[in-house]
Design a protein around this motif. Structure first.
Motif, short mmCIF file in Angstrom:
data_model
loop_
_atom_site.label_atom_id
_atom_site.label_comp_id
_atom_site.label_asym_id
_atom_site.label_seq_id
_atom_site.Cartn_x
_atom_site.Cartn_y
_atom_site.Cartn_z
N LEU A 108 -32.40 -59.20 -7.72
CA LEU A 108 -33.39 -58.42 -7.81
C LEU A 108 -34.32 -58.34 -6.59
CD1 LEU A 108 -34.40 -58.88 -11.41
CD2 LEU A 108 -33.37 -57.08 -10.66
N VAL A 109 -34.58 -59.57 -5.67
CA VAL A 109 -35.30 -59.40 -4.55
C VAL A 109 -34.75 -58.53 -3.73
CG1 VAL A 109 -35.95 -60.75 -2.69
CG2 VAL A 109 -36.24 -61.82 -5.02
N VAL A 110 -33.18 -58.62 -3.54
CA VAL A 110 -32.76 -57.74 -2.73
C VAL A 110 -32.69 -56.24 -2.95
CG1 VAL A 110 -30.33 -57.26 -1.67
CG2 VAL A 110 -31.09 -59.60 -1.74
N GLU A 111 -32.58 -56.09 -4.28
CA GLU A 111 -32.64 -54.60 -4.82
C GLU A 111 -34.26 -54.03 -4.63
OE1 GLU A 111 -32.96 -52.85 -9.31
OE2 GLU A 111 -31.32 -54.03 -8.90
N LYS A 112 -35.05 -54.89 -5.26
CA LYS A 112 -36.44 -54.41 -4.96
C LYS A 112 -37.02 -54.10 -3.52
CE LYS A 112 -37.30 -52.97 -8.29
NZ LYS A 112 -37.82 -51.66 -8.51
N LEU A 113 -36.28 -55.10 -2.62
CA LEU A 113 -36.75 -54.93 -1.11
C LEU A 113 -36.40 -53.82 -0.66
CD1 LEU A 113 -37.92 -56.40 1.26
CD2 LEU A 113 -35.35 -57.46 1.79
N ALA A 114 -35.10 -53.33 -0.90
CA ALA A 114 -34.39 -52.05 -0.35
C ALA A 114 -35.23 -50.70 -0.89
CB ALA A 114 -32.92 -51.94 -0.76
#
Length: 117
Positions: free
Chosen positions: A73-79
């Motif tokens: 979720l960090v990676v998804e929200k970061l993008a």
């Protein structure tokens, strides 16, 4: 919010807010107090939180912290948030495992973190 931010959400498929989201954003924009928003699954809480964080960063010159349960979720929200925040000249940084700059930059932005290793 800046027109570029609105356009970035529009390109992501967000065409209009639910009435309760507009009411919540109106209350957030007029208040300097903390708020709690409780809604059922898939009711738009994440979008509301993103808008509230962007508003806080832009109007109060603050950094917001978004804590999510998983690295994915960090990676998804970061993008997703990076594309939106770029339109407002805000930075977005992810903090998971060995990733993330310490100390964080001293400028308005959104930090996304997880306790998951």
């Amino acid at each position: 919010l800046p027109k570029g931010v609105v356009n970035a959400y529009y390109e992501r498929g967000v065409k209009i807010m639910y009435p309760w989201q507009a009411q919540a954003m109106d209350a957030i924009s007029r208040s300097r107090s903390n708020m709690v928003l409780t809604l059922p699954t898939s009711a738009g809480k994440t979008f509301s939180a993103e808008i509230a964080m962007l508003h806080c960063c832009l109007t109060r010159n603050k950094t917001a912290l978004l804590v999510v349960p998983y690295v994915a979720l960090v990676v998804e929200k970061l993008a997703a948030l990076s594309r939106v925040a770029k339109q407002a000249d805000l930075y977005v940084a992810g903090y998971h495992g060995p990733h993330g700059r310490l100390p964080p930059l001293r400028r308005p932005g959104i930090l996304i973190a997880t306790p998951e290793k």
